[in-house]
Design an enzyme around this catalytic site. Structure first.
Site, mmCIF file in Angstrom:
data_model
loop_
_atom_site.group_PDB
_atom_site.id
_atom_site.type_symbol
_atom_site.label_atom_id
_atom_site.label_comp_id
_atom_site.label_asym_id
_atom_site.label_seq_id
_atom_site.Cartn_x
_atom_site.Cartn_y
_atom_site.Cartn_z
ATOM 1 N N GLU A 1 34.691 45.368 41.197
ATOM 2 C CA GLU A 1 34.407 46.778 41.431
ATOM 3 C C GLU A 1 33.089 47.028 42.149
ATOM 4 O OE1 GLU A 1 37.625 46.738 38.414
ATOM 5 O OE2 GLU A 1 35.842 45.544 38.808
ATOM 6 N N GLU B 1 40.358 43.513 33.245
ATOM 7 C CA GLU B 1 40.042 44.510 32.224
ATOM 8 C C GLU B 1 41.123 44.554 31.152
ATOM 9 O OE1 GLU B 1 36.954 47.369 33.158
ATOM 10 O OE2 GLU B 1 38.414 48.104 34.638
#
Length: 266
Positions: free
Chosen positions: A140, A120
């Site tokens: 995730e 990210e």
């Protein structure tokens, strides 16, 4: 020059090198790391002698994502950094480049794991270099979580949507070669040489006129979601003043005189 026990800051000429420094945890994010990282971005923005930033990790890894235990802030050290977070509840998002974009070019030098929060943060950088054994991925969904660091917005804008959705929805790891193939990173180099390559690119940027470099970067991001007509108008507004700078005149003189230009940021 700032830094914390989990984030080191050093200069390489006109380049500020920010290093995630928690190798025993594969540089998983801690409060100390986030505070140091945000302070590093601010230092680079404030110092006109800094022309580029290299962002890397110590000990053969870039970042393995968030460390929830460390972020709980146990002990006096945690209390100290929680005070910073309390004073600025957005600090962690700024540190991770979700809510802050440095005006200087940011070059990522990746070795080893660059997953979850690491991938990210990578999306907030401008140029990306990786060692051939580096691993990328957004894990995730495999853990019942959401990649809330910006990936559902940024990733489909940076790589083809089909690849972005596959990465987001499968939660599988990607090799450096595969990451380069889908456009997530720009260079794959032998293991252990990503930092050297990033510094090489930084030096090429540093040799250019800093006002022009910063204006070009700003224009790319400002116009990304505009129509072509609006984007061209915005580009003209951003770019035209650069031609009136002393650096532009120095560039023209140096070309005519067949010598390297000497830019002074004015």
């Amino acid at each position: 020059m700032g830094g914390t026990e989990h984030l080191t800051v050093r200069r390489e000429g006109a380049t500020l090198v920010l290093t995630l420094n928690r190798p025993e945890a594969r540089n998983a994010l801690s409060l100390a790391m986030l505070v140091g990282l945000y302070d590093g971005w601010l230092e680079a923005d404030a110092d006109d002698t800094v022309r580029s930033i290299v962002f890397t990790g110590a000990g053969g890894s870039f970042c393995a994502g968030m460390d929830l235990k460390a972020l709980a802030g146990n002990g006096m050290e945690g209390e100290q950094y929680r005070d910073r977070l309390k004073a600025d509840p957005d600090l962690h998002w700024k540190a991770m480049l979700r809510h802050h974009r440095p005006r200087k070019p940011v070059i990522a030098a990746v070795e080893g794991y660059c997953v979850a929060g690491g991938t990210e943060m990578l999306q907030g950088t401008d140029i990306r270099v990786a060692g051939e054994s580096a691993t990328f991925g957004l894990f995730e969904v495999r853990r019942g979580l959401f990649p809330i660091g910006g990936s559902t917005v940024r990733l489909p804008r940076q790589i083809p949507r089909t690849h972005a959705l596959e990465m987001l929805l499968t939660g599988r790891p990607y090799s450096a070669r595969e990451a380069a193939g889908i456009g997530l990173i720009g260079h794959v180099v032998p293991d252990g040489t990503a930092l050297a390559k990033a510094l090489e690119i930084a030096e090429q940027i540093n040799s250019c006129a800093p006002l022009a470099v910063e204006a070009v970067k700003a224009s790319v991001y400002e116009t990304a979601e505009l129509t072509e007509t609006d984007g061209l108008a915005a580009e003209l507004k951003r770019g035209w003043p650069v031609f009136d700078t002393a650096d532009a005149k120095e560039g023209a003189r140096a070309f005519a005189e067949k010598r390297p230009p000497v830019y002074k940021r004015h």
